[in-house]
Design a protein around this motif. Structure first.
Motif, PDB file in Angstrom:
ATOM      1  N   ALA A  50      -7.338  -2.820   0.255  1.00  0.00           N
ATOM      2  CA  ALA A  50      -7.350  -4.048  -0.543  1.00  0.00           C
ATOM      3  C   ALA A  50      -5.949  -4.323  -1.097  1.00  0.00           C
ATOM      4  O   ALA A  50      -5.493  -5.470  -1.090  1.00  0.00           O
ATOM      5  CB  ALA A  50      -8.355  -3.919  -1.682  1.00  0.00           C
ATOM      6  N   HIS A  51      -5.261  -3.266  -1.559  1.00  0.00           N
ATOM      7  CA  HIS A  51      -3.876  -3.418  -2.031  1.00  0.00           C
ATOM      8  C   HIS A  51      -2.999  -4.015  -0.931  1.00  0.00           C
ATOM      9  O   HIS A  51      -2.243  -4.954  -1.157  1.00  0.00           O
ATOM     10  CB  HIS A  51      -3.298  -2.042  -2.412  1.00  0.00           C
ATOM     11  N   ARG A  52      -3.134  -3.436   0.267  1.00  0.00           N
ATOM     12  CA  ARG A  52      -2.292  -3.897   1.391  1.00  0.00           C
ATOM     13  C   ARG A  52      -2.579  -5.348   1.726  1.00  0.00           C
ATOM     14  O   ARG A  52      -1.667  -6.124   1.970  1.00  0.00           O
ATOM     15  CB  ARG A  52      -2.525  -3.015   2.622  1.00  0.00           C
ATOM     16  N   ARG A  53      -3.856  -5.703   1.744  1.00  0.00           N
ATOM     17  CA  ARG A  53      -4.222  -7.068   2.110  1.00  0.00           C
ATOM     18  C   ARG A  53      -3.692  -8.076   1.086  1.00  0.00           C
ATOM     19  O   ARG A  53      -3.220  -9.151   1.441  1.00  0.00           O
ATOM     20  CB  ARG A  53      -5.751  -7.195   2.240  1.00  0.00           C
ATOM     21  N   ILE A  54      -3.752  -7.730  -0.191  1.00  0.00           N
ATOM     22  CA  ILE A  54      -3.205  -8.608  -1.233  1.00  0.00           C
ATOM     23  C   ILE A  54      -1.714  -8.824  -1.002  1.00  0.00           C
ATOM     24  O   ILE A  54      -1.214  -9.952  -1.062  1.00  0.00           O
ATOM     25  CB  ILE A  54      -3.470  -8.017  -2.638  1.00  0.00           C
ATOM     26  N   GLU A  55      -1.015  -7.731  -0.700  1.00  0.00           N
ATOM     27  CA  GLU A  55       0.439  -7.820  -0.448  1.00  0.00           C
ATOM     28  C   GLU A  55       0.723  -8.679   0.781  1.00  0.00           C
ATOM     29  O   GLU A  55       1.647  -9.495   0.787  1.00  0.00           O
ATOM     30  CB  GLU A  55       1.033  -6.417  -0.257  1.00  0.00           C
TER      31      GLU A  55
END
Length: 200
Positions: A188-193
């Motif tokens: 989820a962190h990666r997708r937000i970035e």
């Protein structure tokens, strides 16, 4: 028969006690703060009364005029109305309906926003819930002081219990997210970035 709308249920509840005219119903709604259950305006109340009469759930007892006041029509519950009202009460307290609250939907999507945004939103909710609980407590206190029978406002006790349970849950969620007991998924962190990068 289709489910009876909330305002119509309020009207039927009051006519369950005694025949009344719409102005008297409106006064009772104010006295007991029954507008906490549904939005009530003069127009919506008269519309609800007219529909209940059309559906055969209430009937005219009499039409009278006192002095220069407008004509007032008094209504009573019909046998059909009494049966429908009682059936709706029993069905509604016994059946667990599927509801789609906005907060549950938002909680499901919590991982799609940054942790700090989620925590800020949850902290704002804690404040709002605290305010709602205080307002319910004030209403309970007022109705108790006026010696309104507690069974007439038992929904307030239910509402307070539900809000308190939600407040406890949200506060616990904030603790879990703040301490990494409930970590944000790395994906989820990666997708937000990635999405932020695409916007640049």
């Amino acid at each position: 028969m289709a489910a009876i709308r909330p305002l119509a249920m309020v009207v039927l509840e009051l006519l369950h006690e005694a025949p009344m005219h719409p102005y008297e119903i409106q006064q009772k709604i104010r006295e007991r703060r029954l507008d906490r259950l549904t939005k009530v305006t003069v127009g919506s109340l008269y519309h609800a009364v007219e529909k209940l009469e059309r559906d055969g759930l209430i009937a005219v007892v009499e039409t009278s005029r006192a002095g220069k006041r407008p004509e007032r029509t008094t209504y009573r519950l019909t046998d059909l109305g009494l049966d429908a009202f009682r059936s709706e009460v029993v069905t509604s307290i016994s059946a667990v309906a599927v509801e789609h609250p906005r907060f549950a939907m938002a909680a499901q999507h919590l991982h799609t926003v940054r942790p700090e945004e989620a925590l800020a939103g949850l902290r704002a909710r804690v404040l709002a819930l605290g305010g709602e609980i205080a307002a319910v407590d004030a209403a309970i206190s007022e109705l108790g002081a006026r010696e309104v029978d507690p069974l007439f406002w038992i929904d307030l006790r239910y509402s307070r219990a539900m809000r308190q349970a939600e407040l406890d849950w949200v506060e616990r969620l904030i603790e879990q997210l703040s301490s990494d007991e409930l970590p944000w998924p790395e994906a989820a962190h990666r997708r937000i970035e990635e999405l932020e990068e695409d916007r640049r």
